[in-house]
Design an enzyme around this catalytic site. Structure first.
Site, PDB file in Angstrom:
ATOM      1  CG  HIS A  54      -4.117   0.617  -8.501  1.00  0.00           C
ATOM      2  ND1 HIS A  54      -5.236   0.387  -7.941  1.00  0.00           N
ATOM      3  CD2 HIS A  54      -3.661   1.274  -8.120  1.00  0.00           C
ATOM      4  CE1 HIS A  54      -5.665   0.852  -7.042  1.00  0.00           C
ATOM      5  NE2 HIS A  54      -4.905   1.861  -7.105  1.00  0.00           N
ATOM      6  NE  ARG A 105      -5.760   8.455   0.370  1.00  0.00           N
ATOM      7  CZ  ARG A 105      -5.541   7.782  -0.736  1.00  0.00           C
ATOM      8  NH1 ARG A 105      -5.455   5.918   0.374  1.00  0.00           N
ATOM      9  NH2 ARG A 105      -4.907   7.579  -1.494  1.00  0.00           N
ATOM     10  NE  ARG A 129     -18.195 -10.924  12.936  1.00  0.00           N
ATOM     11  CZ  ARG A 129     -17.448 -12.344  12.788  1.00  0.00           C
ATOM     12  NH1 ARG A 129     -17.742 -12.857  12.043  1.00  0.00           N
ATOM     13  NH2 ARG A 129     -17.541 -13.180  14.009  1.00  0.00           N
ATOM     14  CG  HIS A 161      -1.681   0.697   0.939  1.00  0.00           C
ATOM     15  ND1 HIS A 161      -2.520   1.526   0.591  1.00  0.00           N
ATOM     16  CD2 HIS A 161      -2.703   1.216   2.848  1.00  0.00           C
ATOM     17  CE1 HIS A 161      -3.340   2.223   0.108  1.00  0.00           C
ATOM     18  NE2 HIS A 161      -3.500   2.134   1.508  1.00  0.00           N
ATOM     19  CG  ASP A 206       2.822   4.852  -4.047  1.00  0.00           C
ATOM     20  OD1 ASP A 206       2.818   5.534  -3.511  1.00  0.00           O
ATOM     21  OD2 ASP A 206       2.049   3.786  -3.881  1.00  0.00           O
ATOM     22  CG  MET A 220       7.419  -3.047  -3.321  1.00  0.00           C
ATOM     23  SD  MET A 220       5.766  -4.199  -3.056  1.00  0.00           S
ATOM     24  CE  MET A 220       6.625  -5.257  -2.405  1.00  0.00           C
ATOM     25  CG  PHE A 238       5.654  -1.122 -11.642  1.00  0.00           C
ATOM     26  CD1 PHE A 238       5.414  -0.572 -12.986  1.00  0.00           C
ATOM     27  CD2 PHE A 238       7.145  -1.115 -11.348  1.00  0.00           C
ATOM     28  CE1 PHE A 238       6.632   0.204 -13.154  1.00  0.00           C
ATOM     29  CE2 PHE A 238       8.475  -0.320 -11.431  1.00  0.00           C
ATOM     30  CZ  PHE A 238       7.500   0.173 -12.930  1.00  0.00           C
TER      31      PHE A 238
HETATM   32  C1  LIG Z   1      -1.035  -3.662  -5.818  1.00  0.00           C
HETATM   33  C2  LIG Z   1      -0.818  -5.423  -5.358  1.00  0.00           C
HETATM   34  C3  LIG Z   1      -1.284  -5.739  -4.553  1.00  0.00           C
HETATM   35  C4  LIG Z   1      -2.137  -5.373  -6.579  1.00  0.00           C
HETATM   36  O1  LIG Z   1      -1.847  -7.285  -6.745  1.00  0.00           O
HETATM   37  P1  LIG Z   1      -2.968  -7.887  -7.992  1.00  0.00           P
HETATM   38  O2  LIG Z   1      -4.248  -6.875  -8.099  1.00  0.00           O
HETATM   39  O3  LIG Z   1      -3.448  -8.524  -6.252  1.00  0.00           O
HETATM   40  O4  LIG Z   1      -2.372  -8.355  -8.684  1.00  0.00           O
HETATM   41  P2  LIG Z   1      -2.118  -9.777  -8.789  1.00  0.00           P
HETATM   42  O5  LIG Z   1      -1.092 -10.426  -7.691  1.00  0.00           O
HETATM   43  O6  LIG Z   1      -3.248 -10.582  -8.972  1.00  0.00           O
HETATM   44  O7  LIG Z   1      -1.141  -9.342  -9.985  1.00  0.00           O
HETATM   45  C5  LIG Z   1      -1.223 -10.591 -10.883  1.00  0.00           C
HETATM   46  C6  LIG Z   1       0.354 -10.787 -11.467  1.00  0.00           C
HETATM   47  O8  LIG Z   1       0.755  -9.728 -11.614  1.00  0.00           O
HETATM   48  C7  LIG Z   1       2.360  -9.661 -10.863  1.00  0.00           C
HETATM   49  N1  LIG Z   1       2.047  -8.734 -10.350  1.00  0.00           N
HETATM   50  C8  LIG Z   1       1.017  -7.886  -9.563  1.00  0.00           C
HETATM   51  N2  LIG Z   1       1.772  -6.731  -9.798  1.00  0.00           N
HETATM   52  C9  LIG Z   1       3.231  -6.759  -9.552  1.00  0.00           C
HETATM   53  C10 LIG Z   1       4.277  -6.280  -8.938  1.00  0.00           C
HETATM   54  N3  LIG Z   1       4.766  -5.163  -8.790  1.00  0.00           N
HETATM   55  N4  LIG Z   1       5.823  -6.802  -9.360  1.00  0.00           N
HETATM   56  C11 LIG Z   1       6.232  -8.276 -10.358  1.00  0.00           C
HETATM   57  N5  LIG Z   1       5.154  -9.133 -10.880  1.00  0.00           N
HETATM   58  C12 LIG Z   1       3.545  -8.159 -10.369  1.00  0.00           C
HETATM   59  C13 LIG Z   1       1.469 -11.398  -9.848  1.00  0.00           C
HETATM   60  O9  LIG Z   1       3.131 -11.778  -9.638  1.00  0.00           O
HETATM   61  C14 LIG Z   1       0.666 -12.050 -10.509  1.00  0.00           C
HETATM   62  O10 LIG Z   1       1.370 -12.552 -11.664  1.00  0.00           O
HETATM   63  P3  LIG Z   1       1.412 -14.198 -11.712  1.00  0.00           P
HETATM   64  O11 LIG Z   1       0.467 -14.074 -12.069  1.00  0.00           O
HETATM   65  O12 LIG Z   1       2.235 -15.004 -12.915  1.00  0.00           O
HETATM   66  O13 LIG Z   1       1.391 -14.844  -9.924  1.00  0.00           O
HETATM   67  C15 LIG Z   1      -0.193  -5.377  -6.541  1.00  0.00           C
HETATM   68  O14 LIG Z   1       0.485  -5.343  -8.169  1.00  0.00           O
HETATM   69  C16 LIG Z   1       2.031  -5.342  -5.975  1.00  0.00           C
HETATM   70  O15 LIG Z   1       2.578  -6.201  -5.360  1.00  0.00           O
HETATM   71  N6  LIG Z   1       2.128  -4.353  -6.140  1.00  0.00           N
HETATM   72  C17 LIG Z   1       3.461  -3.693  -6.146  1.00  0.00           C
HETATM   73  C18 LIG Z   1       3.255  -3.017  -4.754  1.00  0.00           C
HETATM   74  C19 LIG Z   1       2.460  -1.997  -4.751  1.00  0.00           C
HETATM   75  O16 LIG Z   1       3.452  -0.816  -6.017  1.00  0.00           O
HETATM   76  N7  LIG Z   1       1.302  -0.861  -4.047  1.00  0.00           N
HETATM   77  C20 LIG Z   1       0.796   0.433  -4.326  1.00  0.00           C
HETATM   78  C21 LIG Z   1      -0.269  -0.326  -5.012  1.00  0.00           C
HETATM   79  S1  LIG Z   1      -0.712   1.289  -5.107  1.00  0.00           S
END
Ligand SMILES: CC(C)(COP(=O)(O)OP(=O)(O)OC[C@H]1O[C@@H](n2cnc3c(N)ncnc32)[C@H](O)[C@@H]1OP(=O)(O)O)[C@@H](O)C(=O)NCCC(=O)NCCS
Length: 276
Positions: free
Chosen positions: A167, A243, A262, A119, A218, A163, A165
């Site tokens: 969303h 925020r 809940r 996050h 970010d 991190m 990348f």
């Molecule tokens: C934000 C986040 C949690 C969203 O997760 P999500 O919607 O659950 O996306 P998923 O985990 O379903 O990702 C789908 C695929 O993309 C990959 N992926 C997603 N974000 C990635 C990242 N930042 N780096 C590498 N791979 C990534 C996942 O590993 C997954 O691959 P797979 O299908 O081979 O297992 C995730 O993109 C992430 O961890 N990003 C990095 C943290 C970040 O920048 N957070 C700020 C958000 S504003």
């Protein structure tokens, strides 16, 4: 501490919550700015009534007035970070409020949720990535991009999460990024640091080619704060300062139409076991 010592600590009426929200929002620049200053062994700087929110925030952090381009870029980041619907920290604030706890407790819990690198902690994690690749001020944009691409290819080969990348909601790009990237571009030009743009472009391109995953807010915010002179540990607190507005607005909405949040969980463990 700000909550416990507030004159309206026990009052969650709409008027009291509005007052507490504004007081908290107004206090955050002093808290965040002084946190960075005390780490550097510097004295706190008095707020200035003649400066707007962003100009004063930078003044209190650095003890120097910043040029309008820098103030504007910082202001853009504060606006983009201010509110973003039902993200994890806002949801946390809503859950805490739904128990009829107070506004400061909801914000404290929200900060805990925001801190994680999936996050709000991502803006600091982006800078750690840049540091790991290595920021070389003598390097050209192209050289930096090539090294960044190689780093990303290696990270993805090792199945690392990078991190800044991806969303949960925006699957084709974060709508806040173009505005923040434009602010970053201005800061790169202002401070004359093309190698940072090289790192930025290299990582973005390699991620796009390998997985078609786009940057989130970010990603440009981290290097923008770095260029302005903030310590990396200050990046997520800056996000918090902004925020506060979104969280406290949600708290007030929750109070106005409350029902305990809940959820149920679906059990998928072993079948019922025999008790001898
Ligand atoms: C934000 C986040 C949690 C969203 O997760 P999500 O919607 O659950 O996306 P998923 O985990 O379903 O990702 C789908 C695929 O993309 C990959 N992926 C997603 N974000 C990635 C990242 N930042 N780096 C590498 N791979 C990534 C996942 O590993 C997954 O691959 P797979 O299908 O081979 O297992 C995730 O993109 C992430 O961890 N990003 C990095 C943290 C970040 O920048 N957070 C700020 C958000 S504003």
């Amino acid at each position: 501490m700000l909550g416990a010592r507030h004159e309206l600590a026990e009052d969650s009426s709409p008027e009291a919550n509005m007052k507490k929200a504004i007081d908290l929002w107004a206090a955050m620049p002093a808290v965040v700015a002084y946190d960075q200053r005390r780490r550097r062994g510097q004295e706190p700087v008095e707020a200035r009534e003649d400066l707007d929110y962003s100009a004063n925030f930078l003044w209190m952090t650095f003890g120097e007035e910043q040029v309008p381009e820098v103030v504007e870029a910082f202001n853009v980041s504060m606006i983009l970070y201010a509110e973003h619907s039902f993200n994890a920290s806002t949801f946390t604030a809503r859950v805490v409020t739904s128990t009829l706890s107070d506004l400061h407790s909801a914000v404290t819990a929200a900060i805990g949720a925001l801190k994680g690198p999936l996050h709000g902690g991502a803006n600091e994690a982006v800078m750690h990535t840049f540091d790991e690749i290595g920021i070389r001020s003598e390097e050209s944009l192209e050289e930096a991009a090539t090294r960044a691409k190689a780093w990303m290819e290696e990270a993805l080969a090792q199945k690392k999460k990078v991190m800044g990348f991806g969303h949960r909601v925006y699957k084709h790009g974060d709508s806040r990024v173009p505005t923040m990237k434009a602010a970053l571009d201005k800061m790169i030009a202002h401070y004359g640091r093309p190698e940072l743009l090289g790192l930025y472009n290299g990582l973005e391109q390699a991620m796009d080619e390998a997985k078609a995953i786009k940057p989130n807010l970010d990603y440009p915010a981290g290097p923008t704060y770095h260029l302005m002179g903030f310590d990396t540990q200050t990046f997520t607190p800056l996000f918090v300062a902004s925020r506060i507005t979104g969280w406290t607005a949600h708290v007030m909405e929750q109070v106005a139409s409350n029902s305990l949040i809940r959820p149920l969980s679906e059990y998928n463990g072993p079948e019922e076991r025999h008790v001898p």
